[in-house]
Scaffold this motif. Structure first.
Motif, PDB file in Angstrom:
ATOM      1  N   LEU A 323       0.823  -1.209   0.000  1.00 18.64           N
ATOM      2  CA  LEU A 323       0.000   0.000   0.000  1.00 18.64           C
ATOM      3  C   LEU A 323       0.859   1.261   0.000  1.00 18.64           C
ATOM      4  O   LEU A 323       0.526   2.252  -0.659  1.00 18.64           O
ATOM      5  N   LEU A 324       1.966   1.228   0.722  1.00 14.51           N
ATOM      6  CA  LEU A 324       2.840   2.405   0.760  1.00 14.51           C
ATOM      7  C   LEU A 324       3.496   2.665  -0.588  1.00 14.51           C
ATOM      8  O   LEU A 324       3.698   3.825  -0.980  1.00 14.51           O
ATOM      9  N   GLU A 325       3.823   1.601  -1.323  1.00 13.61           N
ATOM     10  CA  GLU A 325       4.371   1.813  -2.666  1.00 13.61           C
ATOM     11  C   GLU A 325       3.305   2.369  -3.603  1.00 13.61           C
ATOM     12  O   GLU A 325       3.553   3.304  -4.363  1.00 13.61           O
ATOM     13  N   ALA A 326       2.115   1.771  -3.545  1.00 16.85           N
ATOM     14  CA  ALA A 326       1.054   2.167  -4.479  1.00 16.85           C
ATOM     15  C   ALA A 326       0.562   3.578  -4.217  1.00 16.85           C
ATOM     16  O   ALA A 326       0.243   4.318  -5.149  1.00 16.85           O
ATOM     17  N   PHE A 327       0.530   3.972  -2.944  1.00 19.58           N
ATOM     18  CA  PHE A 327      -0.056   5.257  -2.578  1.00 19.58           C
ATOM     19  C   PHE A 327       0.927   6.043  -1.709  1.00 19.58           C
ATOM     20  O   PHE A 327       0.776   6.119  -0.474  1.00 19.58           O
ATOM     21  N   PRO A 328       1.937   6.619  -2.319  1.00 22.89           N
ATOM     22  CA  PRO A 328       2.981   7.300  -1.539  1.00 22.89           C
ATOM     23  C   PRO A 328       2.498   8.534  -0.797  1.00 22.89           C
ATOM     24  O   PRO A 328       3.226   9.057   0.050  1.00 22.89           O
ATOM     25  N   SER A 329       1.297   9.000  -1.096  1.00 17.29           N
ATOM     26  CA  SER A 329       0.790  10.176  -0.382  1.00 17.29           C
ATOM     27  C   SER A 329       0.165   9.810   0.957  1.00 17.29           C
ATOM     28  O   SER A 329      -0.139  10.691   1.758  1.00 17.29           O
ATOM     29  N   LEU A 330      -0.038   8.519   1.208  1.00 17.83           N
ATOM     30  CA  LEU A 330      -0.679   8.115   2.454  1.00 17.83           C
ATOM     31  C   LEU A 330       0.278   8.240   3.633  1.00 17.83           C
ATOM     32  O   LEU A 330       1.465   7.917   3.531  1.00 17.83           O
ATOM     33  N   THR A 331      -0.248   8.676   4.755  1.00 18.38           N
ATOM     34  CA  THR A 331       0.506   8.651   5.998  1.00 18.38           C
ATOM     35  C   THR A 331       0.415   7.256   6.607  1.00 18.38           C
ATOM     36  O   THR A 331      -0.431   6.430   6.192  1.00 18.38           O
TER      37      THR A 331
END
Length: 789
Positions: A323-331
């Motif tokens: 998830l962190l790779e796919a959505f780098p804007s997420l905290t």
């Protein structure tokens, strides 16, 4: 399991698998392509989908239980994400070749070279998270790969040989684990996997180190813990274990307690339950019999089967990396919340004391959540377009009128960036919400219910005349009368009642009023079912005739001139047949006509008119992100020519041209809509009494109303910079014109009163029906025979 000063492993090693095959390792990064996945990519090239369904993937059924394929289908594998594993060390066995960060260390001994696994637990956890995908070089029957097989592992050994008296027991001091958290934080870890635990609370020093990791924005995953041997299933809860830190006020929703389910999604007998205190931060993942690499470096490939909540912890850590790779804007807090809120509910409905949040579900986590809004700073920036399931019912175009059945917006609305409630980027193909009208003639619609138009004129005195029109259903009427005692009901046989009232003021002036009749039908004695081709020429036909009320006035000037004016209003609800919220469409049309009898045989007329639409634009109804305009005003002109060819034949021609000004929408990705220019024409010849006294034959050539010039600008985000938070918005000028031009050729013949029978024959040939260039032609033949009983 004492943990006042130390922790022990929360997982248990079982069967060892060996294979004799050799070969290198590797997995590499996925090849980049221009294919756009469901979630928007980072500024780097978008990864392409991965052919994930291999024996290596299927070795652990837990992959399918968690729907990990959702990440692989979009090309995400954990690339660029650093997962710290605080454990017994990780040995770089072939499955882990190239996976270990060069700054891996041993915080217990302070020796950076003392990083190899002491009892196998750390290697097993790291393998579940990031073991290589190497099915092309590794043919072991037990080959597997990690959940985030392209993530990197920061190996933090938190014990020593002296603290591991045998392969099944290792002690971990809280002070060393605390050093591990600090080391992970200082070396840029995105996720910390600590698959250690006990039934005693963490020390204040360890809690402080974990709090520092939380403040640094790191996702932390810890095990619920395993029930002690001999204890009854269901003994205890996560709240009783060291994992209680997860629901501390300082945890900020960034710490996950991992419980275990079996292959049937039932909570594992050995797993602590959620409990009332921890159920909001408790997430399930498979922990029964997970195949993972062994730590023995003497064999090319060696595997073990792991049972325990430690395995569940590693599964969730791998998912967080995806998830962190796919959505780098997420905290970190958002990543954890996303996994919590998209989990598959298990046990009692909602969050419960056994299963907590439920089972990790990456398919749902990769799907858009909540209300979607248009991204960027374009025309519709911030516009709410609905949820993932309601986009099509809130954003649409129903083409028609001058647009025909071909409204594609040049394909420019097929990749529109939107944001979900986590501010993640997705792309919507709005072309799927564009609905075209029926392009070719439909006999079924034309003959719907066997309806035919009937008329009756009644004269009241010298000045007043009433003309009634209705549609009569002949279908099955005789059978109904004879055998069913009229059980079909009157509503099946008559409907669409229409009326025109005319009043002669004097010899030159006449006032008219009608309801349910179009202007053309009222002013020209037009019969809707004379021809197969729909009445699509002229602007007056944009009004829905059966919902139209009209008033008119006519004044003759001398013998050869007359002036006519009419005002028509149509108000109807659109959308009830299309499963969308009803839309009020209100249209008003004013028409003035000068008619001149130029010669005995030639009559000409000129029209000036104004059409005002609210809720539609030239007959097309649109809403949401695809709204063409909220209203439109069309000024149009027209000409009519009738030339009598003797007593029995008539040559006629009609033409119209209009310019439309569109009131732009403030909530659409379409902006700067130009003035729209459209036109239509019809020419034909009609004769009657040619072969029989009561026959009629006609031939017409026509072009329905067609937009000939119209443009709009489509705004869309083409690039998102996750580091700066900036969007790059493009503005594309597109043509609104249909791709083709419909032209209709129709031959119509009717013969009435032959032995009580009425015959009608129509042959229609359409070029580019619906103004669709890709449809070359369509031919329809209709033969009707009827008789009144």
């Amino acid at each position: 399991m004492a943990r006042s000063s130390k922790s022990i492993l929360a997982g248990l090693m079982l069967t060892t698998f060996l294979s004799a095959c050799g070969g290198g390792s590797g997995g590499g990064s996925p090849t980049s392509s221009n294919n756009t996945p469901a979630p928007a990519p980072a500024p780097a090239p978008t990864p392409g989908p991965i052919a994930y369904d291999t024996a290596e993937y299927r070795e652990n059924s837990s992959m399918q239980q968690m729907n990990v394929q959702a990440a692989y289908e979009n090309g995400y594998t954990g690339n660029g994400i650093l997962v710290a594993v605080i454990d017994s060390g990780v040995t770089e066995v072939p499955e882990m070749a190239g996976k270990l960060h060069p700054q891996s260390t041993n915080v217990a001994t302070g020796n950076d070279t003392d990083v190899d696994d002491i009892n196998g637990h750390g290697t097993a956890m790291a393998g579940i998270i990031a073991a290589n995908r190497d099915h092309s070089t590794n043919n072991s029957p037990f080959n597997m790969h990690g959940v985030a097989f392209n993530a990197q592992i920061l190996n933090i050994n938190a014990t020593s040989q002296a603290n591991c008296p045998d392969s099944d027991n290792c002690d971990f001091f809280h002070s060393d684990i605390a050093l591990g958290y600090d080391y992970a934080r200082m070396h840029g870890a995105d996720v910390i996997n600590e698959s250690l635990g006990s039934d005693t609370p963490s020390t204040s020093g360890l809690r402080a180190a974990m709090e520092r990791a939380v403040d640094a924005g790191i996702v932390i995953v810890v095990p619920a813990g395993n029930i002690p041997d001999g204890a009854a299933p269901g003994h205890g809860s996560a709240a009783q274990a060291s994992a209680a830190v997860a629901y501390s006020s300082w945890a900020n929703g960034q710490i996950i307690i991992a419980g275990s389910v079996d292959a049937n999604n039932q909570i594992s007998d050995f797993s602590y339950r959620a409990g009332s205190d921890a159920m909001n931060v408790y997430l399930m993942a498979p922990g029964n019999g997970i195949t993972t690499p062994d730590h023995d470096p003497n064999n090319s490939y060696e595997y073990v089967s792991v049972v325990g909540t430690s395995a569940s912890t590693a599964q969730i850590s791998g998912a967080a990396a995806l998830l962190l790779e796919a959505f780098p804007s997420l905290t970190a807090q958002q990543v954890v919340d996303l996994m919590f809120t998209t989990a598959t509910d298990l046990g009692a409905p909602g969050i419960d004391t056994i299963y907590g949040r439920g089972l990790l579900n990456l398919d749902e986590a990769f799907s858009a959540q909540g209300q979607l809004v248009i991204a960027g700073d374009g025309f519709a920036s911030g516009l709410e377009v609905g949820t993932d399931n309601s986009v099509t019912s809130q954003n649409f175009v129903f083409s028609g009128g001058a647009f025909g059945a071909d409204m594609s917006f040049d394909g420019s609305v097929g990749d529109i960036m939107v944001l979900d409630r986590y501010n993640r980027s997705y792309h919507i193909d709005f072309t799927k919400t564009i609905h075209g009208a029926q392009p070719a003639f439909s006999i079924i619609d034309f003959m719907s219910g066997g309806l035919n138009n009937r008329y009756h004129t009644m004269q009241f005195g010298d000045a007043t005349k009433v003309r009634l029109g209705w549609r009569h259903d002949n279908q099955f009427s005789e059978i109904d009368r004879k055998y069913l005692s009229n059980h079909l009901g009157r509503h099946r046989r008559a409907g669409n009642l229409r009326m025109a009232l005319s009043y002669s003021i004097d010899e030159k002036q006449m006032a008219t009023m009608s309801s349910g009749m179009s202007i053309a039908e009222m002013m020209e004695d037009y019969r809707p079912d004379d021809y197969m081709a729909p009445s699509k020429h002229g602007f007056s036909n944009l009004l829905k005739s059966d919902e139209t009320a009209t008033v008119g006035y006519k004044n003759r000037f001398g013998k050869k001139w007359s002036f006519e004016t009419a005002f028509a209003s149509s108000d109807y609800s659109f959308g009830e047949d299309f499963f969308i919220a009803p839309i009020d469409v209100k249209n008003n049309l004013s028409l003035s006509r000068i008619r001149h009898q130029a010669t005995e045989n030639l009559q000409i007329a000129f029209d000036l008119g104004l059409l005002s639409e609210t809720g539609s634009v030239l007959g097309a109804v649109s809403r949401g992100a695809l709204e063409i305009g909220t209203a439109a005003t069309t000024a149009f002109t027209g000409a009519k020519i009738d030339y009598a060819l003797g007593d029995k034949a008539l040559l006629f021609a009609r033409g119209s041209y209009g310019v439309t000004n569109v009131t732009g929408s403030t909530r659409s990705i379409l902006g700067d809509v130009s003035n729209l220019k459209s036109y239509s024409y019809l020419v034909g010849i009609k004769g009657q009494g040619l072969a029989f006294d009561n026959d009629q034959i006609s031939f017409t050539f026509s072009q329905p109303l067609r937009l000939s010039s119209g443009f709009a600008t489509v705004s869309n985000v083409t690039h998102r910079d996750y580091e700066t938070g900036q969007f790059t918005t493009s503005y594309n000028r597109i043509s609104l014109n249909p791709t083709g031009t419909e032209r209709d050729f129709e031959l119509a013949y009717s013969l009435n009163g032959i032995y009580g029978t009425n015959l009608k024959l129509n042959v229609l040939h359409q070029l580019n029906p619906g103004h669709i260039k890709s449809i070359r032609s369509a031919t329809s033949v209709l033969f009707r025979i009827g008789s009144a009983f």
